[in-house]
Design a protein around this motif. Sequence first.
Motif, mmCIF file in Angstrom:
data_model
loop_
_atom_site.group_PDB
_atom_site.id
_atom_site.type_symbol
_atom_site.label_atom_id
_atom_site.label_comp_id
_atom_site.label_asym_id
_atom_site.label_seq_id
_atom_site.Cartn_x
_atom_site.Cartn_y
_atom_site.Cartn_z
ATOM 1 N N MET A 1 0.825 -1.195 0.000
ATOM 2 C CA MET A 1 0.000 0.000 0.000
ATOM 3 C C MET A 1 0.864 1.252 0.000
ATOM 4 N N ARG A 2 1.920 1.267 0.778
ATOM 5 C CA ARG A 2 2.785 2.440 0.840
ATOM 6 C C ARG A 2 3.458 2.707 -0.494
ATOM 7 N N GLN A 3 3.823 1.643 -1.168
ATOM 8 C CA GLN A 3 4.469 1.805 -2.470
ATOM 9 C C GLN A 3 3.492 2.449 -3.454
ATOM 10 N N SER A 4 2.239 2.065 -3.381
ATOM 11 C CA SER A 4 1.211 2.621 -4.251
ATOM 12 C C SER A 4 1.013 4.113 -3.961
ATOM 13 N N GLN A 5 0.990 4.466 -2.691
ATOM 14 C CA GLN A 5 0.838 5.872 -2.305
ATOM 15 C C GLN A 5 2.055 6.685 -2.757
ATOM 16 N N ALA A 6 3.222 6.126 -2.610
ATOM 17 C CA ALA A 6 4.441 6.817 -3.026
ATOM 18 C C ALA A 6 4.451 7.016 -4.539
ATOM 19 N N GLU A 7 4.019 6.025 -5.268
ATOM 20 C CA GLU A 7 3.961 6.136 -6.728
ATOM 21 C C GLU A 7 2.940 7.187 -7.152
ATOM 22 N N THR A 8 1.783 7.197 -6.493
ATOM 23 C CA THR A 8 0.761 8.199 -6.789
ATOM 24 C C THR A 8 1.283 9.593 -6.498
ATOM 25 N N ARG A 9 1.957 9.748 -5.370
ATOM 26 C CA ARG A 9 2.529 11.034 -4.994
ATOM 27 C C ARG A 9 3.572 11.468 -6.018
ATOM 28 N N ARG A 10 4.409 10.537 -6.439
ATOM 29 C CA ARG A 10 5.454 10.838 -7.424
ATOM 30 C C ARG A 10 4.828 11.294 -8.736
ATOM 31 N N LEU A 11 3.776 10.596 -9.177
ATOM 32 C CA LEU A 11 3.094 10.977 -10.417
ATOM 33 C C LEU A 11 2.429 12.344 -10.305
ATOM 34 N N ASN A 12 1.839 12.637 -9.143
ATOM 35 C CA ASN A 12 1.201 13.944 -8.945
ATOM 36 C C ASN A 12 2.230 15.072 -8.980
ATOM 37 N N GLY A 84 -0.893 10.513 -19.583
ATOM 38 C CA GLY A 84 -0.860 10.109 -18.180
ATOM 39 C C GLY A 84 0.480 9.525 -17.772
ATOM 40 N N ARG A 85 1.552 9.963 -18.456
ATOM 41 C CA ARG A 85 2.889 9.451 -18.162
ATOM 42 C C ARG A 85 3.867 10.576 -17.848
ATOM 43 N N PRO A 86 3.476 11.476 -16.934
ATOM 44 C CA PRO A 86 4.390 12.564 -16.601
ATOM 45 C C PRO A 86 5.596 12.035 -15.837
#
Length: 92
Positions: A1-12, A84-86
């Motif tokens: 779950m943390r990895q998913s949140q970190a990836e989402t944050r990185r993409l944002n 969607g690939r920033p």
Amino acid sequence: MRQSQAETRRLNVAKRSMTKEAKQLTGLIAGLRKSLDGIHKERASKKLSGAEMGLLDERRNNLLLTIAALDDRLSAVQGLIDLGRPHVIRVH
């Protein structure tokens, strides 16, 4: 779950960064086009010597090349955002 949140944050963060870059490029391109219009008006309105005409032509050509390069960059940035690939671009 943390990895998913970190990836989402990185993409944002990347999307915000690239959106900011796109806005900066748009403003810069608009300013350069305004300068280009000024060169066209100056070239048409005055009686200029051959050397002055050549100088304005050189400036115009340099502006056109710069605008084309910035347009290409803007297109690439907008394409990545639209796909969607920033990503954060690191310049050293």
